[in-house]
Design an enzyme around this catalytic site. Structure first.
Site, mmCIF file in Angstrom:
data_model
loop_
_atom_site.group_PDB
_atom_site.id
_atom_site.type_symbol
_atom_site.label_atom_id
_atom_site.label_comp_id
_atom_site.label_asym_id
_atom_site.label_seq_id
_atom_site.Cartn_x
_atom_site.Cartn_y
_atom_site.Cartn_z
ATOM 1 C CG ASP A 18 -2.300 0.613 0.855
ATOM 2 O OD1 ASP A 18 -2.328 1.810 0.512
ATOM 3 O OD2 ASP A 18 -3.329 -0.094 0.927
ATOM 4 C CG HIS B 30 -4.324 2.072 -2.095
ATOM 5 N ND1 HIS B 30 -4.333 2.915 -1.014
ATOM 6 C CD2 HIS B 30 -5.629 1.859 -2.409
ATOM 7 C CE1 HIS B 30 -5.596 3.191 -0.671
ATOM 8 N NE2 HIS B 30 -6.398 2.571 -1.508
ATOM 9 C CD GLU C 57 -9.955 3.890 -0.614
ATOM 10 O OE1 GLU C 57 -10.806 4.239 0.210
ATOM 11 O OE2 GLU C 57 -8.785 3.568 -0.299
#
Length: 766
Positions: A197, A264, A327
């Site tokens: 991440d 990420h 995301e």
């Protein structure tokens, strides 16, 4: 099936007491079919565990059972091979076993012993787990009498999972194994391991050593003149991972790795800047949330990721490889001439479609290696590879849409199955997100959406709880957030819906809590903890408090004291609200029918200073934003307390119904907290307030955040870790809401309020 649980209702206090001896089998999860008849069997140290000679898998399961029983019951059982005699625990693989599922088993307890049969090794293992639970019906040691149960069992879902985030906080291999141990005991079979991440790259990739030399480490943020914390991080060598995968495999848990893409990606771009869109090297992120860095879409980056996947596939035998897909804010792609040129060359019209193309490249690569891609539900945007499995986290709609398109799905929605949600609103809860997700909410979760037809519902592989660890810096935090909610999830995932019984589950919880205690699992007792409530303002006015006791699960018998002693079964039983004079200290505890505490006793001091004080969890959000997050003073704190409930969009807290008669001053315990939140497009929602000084003030207003100003308390210029703000409060009468607004710059720290105390005129503000 014969029902085996019952409860005794205590109508006066609205609680349920555990019925002594009502549940002869304290199993979690409950089997698909169970009956109780005949005579039972006593297991002693002379009882052998017998397996067929030459069956190495059965012997490994037998040794697992013997080890677990020795650890949790201090009962040493020998493992033997050969034909079983009477008086043994027999584990046998049998192609004619009366179960069809590979994870199914049959278990029978008779006066002659305990016999477990299964067609496959997995079923035999789960039968052994059930046998261990039968051998630990309550806390104790030595010989144990086992009820005459007859079980035919198999799981409802093939995917019974938990996601462990090792990117935000690094867990040692021993800690990962401890998670695997508990998953096995709860008959969960899928560890989704989040390894990369923005805040860290945790898996050794030998072809790209910078990923762990640089990407596995970050320097935590500081506020003001606070000392710089030590560098934080760590990674798993390939040998570590092989050992962990083997350990999980022995416990019939598949490990599904997640390598996040295309978003990420900041830790990877920090390691190799050419993988990013801008070509610049960012730091490994210290900000939680949605960071902007994406992978590039050129051939070099795709080749890099495929090379990474080669090493990942060599380490993980799982059919499924998770590629994230969530995301991914497309701002960098939109601003990049090179990315836009690539889109034009491919005939791709939108950045969402570009992500779909990107994910499709990975899906095809995995398929060519006999693997299957799984990703978060954003992979549906812009189209999704036909072979992809979708993990629905943004509620259940992603699962519904994907199943209707013919994709297999796993339900893991936020907030329902997010283990970083707090378990209660109790004052002593630790870090996490709100709203809280209770033990019962986990038990009641239904993984098959009603919107699906019977044919579409067959695409639901199962369910998974997600353990995001931004706010869980230690394994104690993890255990507090996971247990006992994972027990509720295990029954929701394993047991047929028609056999779900919340009250029966509560009947069986004391045995499960005892198993946690003997294994030193720091579980949360939030569902059972006593809540001690009173009307503050009535008590302040009258000098006496009307006290109400309850707990979240409405279970157990509540006992209390008012003389400072610890409550136990001999203490008064709560049956209705009662009145005490101020000052008084109330202590209360919920007990099972045998007198065993279901939770630690809770204490509340009832006196004028405490009634005029609101702790962090008792302050509300100011109107306009419902975001609530409970954090610790630093992102990598190792303690469980103190904590501060904050709203990253509005540094403002509301003290409801303050009785202001005779109040002359206010005292606010405050902490400077790092503003380490990456909010992407939501950054524009952060509210700023005009200030009178460069560093800002804490302004107290009456009735609303635009109401009359009662006080303005300057904030310190040096931003210490914690400090106390105190000052006069304009004289008022009556009961009013107080709005506490921090006017500090939104580029600086967030100020957390630990407690607010109203000080009367006859008392100096200390």
């Amino acid at each position: 099936m014969k029902k085996t649980s019952c409860v005794l209702a205590i109508a006066l206090c609205g609680l349920t007491a555990f019925a002594h001896g009502a549940t002869p089998v304290n199993l979690i999860p409950m089997p698909a079919q169970l009956s109780v008849n005949g005579q039972g069997f006593t297991v002693t140290a002379q009882t052998p565990i017998v397996v067929d000679s030459g069956d190495a898998d059965a012997r490994r399961t037998a040794e697992y059972l013997a080890s677990l029983t020795a650890h949790t019951r201090h009962l040493q059982l020998a493992v033997k091979t050969g034909a079983p005699d009477d008086g043994a625990i027999v584990l046998k693989r049998d192609p004619q076993a009366p179960v069809a599922n590979a994870e199914g088993y049959a278990l029978d307890v008779t006066p002659q012993g305990i016999r477990i049969t299964a067609r496959d090794e997995a079923g035999l293992f789960y039968g052994a787990v059930t046998a261990w639970q039968l051998l630990t019906p309550s806390q104790g040691s030595g010989d144990v009498r086992v009820e005459p149960v007859h079980i035919r069992d198999e799981p409802r879902f093939a995917w019974r999972g938990m996601m462990l985030d090792s990117a935000r906080h690094f867990w040692t291999p021993a800690e990962v194994r401890s998670v695997i141990d508990q998953m096995a005991q709860h008959k969960l079979n899928t560890l989704h391991w989040h390894l990369t991440d923005d805040q860290g790259w945790r898996i050794e990739i030998k072809r790209y050593p910078e990923l762990t030399r640089i990407g596995a480490w970050r320097t935590p943020p500081t506020v003001g003149k606070q000392p710089q914390p030590a560098r934080y991080g760590g990674f798993y060598t390939q040998d570590d991972i092989k050992a962990i995968v083997a350990y999980a495999t022995e416990r019939h848990i598949r490990v599904v790795p997640e390598i996040d893409m295309p978003g990420h990606a900041q830790a990877a771009v920090a390691s190799y800047p050419e993988l990013g869109v801008t070509g610049t090297r960012p730091p490994v992120s210290v900000d939680w949330g949605v960071n902007p860095y994406l992978y590039n879409v050129d051939d070099h980056t795709l080749q890099f990721l495929q090379n990474v996947l080669d090493e990942v596939m060599a380490l993980f035998p799982s059919t499924y490889i998770h590629v994230g897909g969530d995301e991914a804010v497309k701002d960098q792609w939109k601003a990049s001439a090179a990315v836009q040129a690539r889109m034009k060359a491919l005939g791709i019209k939108s950045e969402d479609a570009m992500q779909s193309w990107f994910i499709d490249q990975m899906g095809k690569y995995l398929a060519a290696h006999d693997r299957r891609l799984i990703g978060w539900d954003e992979i549906l945007e812009g189209g999704v590879p036909a072979s992809a499995t979708v993990m629905s986290w943004r509620g259940t709609q992603g699962a519904i849409d994907a199943a209707k398109l013919g994709h297999d799905v796993v339900l893991s929605p936020a907030p329902q199955l997010y283990l970083d949600q707090m378990q209660s609103d109790l004052p002593d809860e630790t870090t996490g997100r709100l709203p809280s997700m209770s033990l019962q909410s986990y038990y009641d979760f239904e993984a098959v959406p009603k919107a699906l037809s019977a044919a579409q519902a067959k695409h639901v592989l199962g369910m998974q709880a997600n353990l995001w660890t931004e706010h869980m810096p230690t394994m104690r935090h993890v255990q507090h957030n996971v247990f006992p909610r994972i027990a509720a999830l295990s029954e929701a995932a394993w047991t047929p819906t028609k056999e779900h019984d919340w009250r029966g589950f509560l009947d069986r919880m004391p045995s499960q809590l005892a198993r946690y205690r003997v294994q030193d699992i720091a579980y949360a007792d939030s569902a059972f903890a006593a809540s001690i409530d009173t009307d503050r303002n009535v008590a302040i006015s009258s000098g006496q408090a009307n006290v109400k006791l309850s707990n979240q699960a409405k279970v157990g018998s509540l006992h209390y004291t008012t003389d400072g002693r610890e409550p136990d079964a001999s203490s008064p039983l709560y049956v209705r609200p009662f009145t005490v004079k101020l000052p008084t200290t109330i202590k209360a505890v919920a007990l099972a029918a045998d007198g065993t505490p279901l939770a630690e006793a809770r204490t509340r001091v009832l006196d004028l200073p405490s009634l005029r004080t609101r702790s962090t969890g008792e302050l509300e959000n100011c109107p306009g934003s419902d975001f609530r997050l409970r954090v610790q003073p630093t992102p990598d704190a190792t303690s469980m307390a103190p904590t501060y409930l904050i709203n990253v969009f509005d540094n403002c807290r509301l003290y409801r119904a303050a009785k202001l008669d005779g109040i002359a001053a206010i005292r606010v315990e405050t902490a400077s907290l790092p503003r380490n939140y990456a909010l992407a497009h939501e950054a524009k929602l952060v509210k700023a307030y005009p200030s009178a000084t460069p560093q800002g003030e804490l302004v107290v207003r009456m009735d609303s955040c635009k109401g009359k100003q009662l006080a303005s308390l300057p904030l310190p210029t040096d931003q210490p870790a914690t400090f106390t703000l105190k000052g006069d409060l304009a004289k008022q009468a009556g009961t009013h809401d107080l709005c506490l607004v921090f006017t500090s710059p939104i580029t600086g720290p967030i100020y957390g309020v630990g407690a607010v105390t109203l000080v009367p005129a006859d008392k100096p503000a200390p």
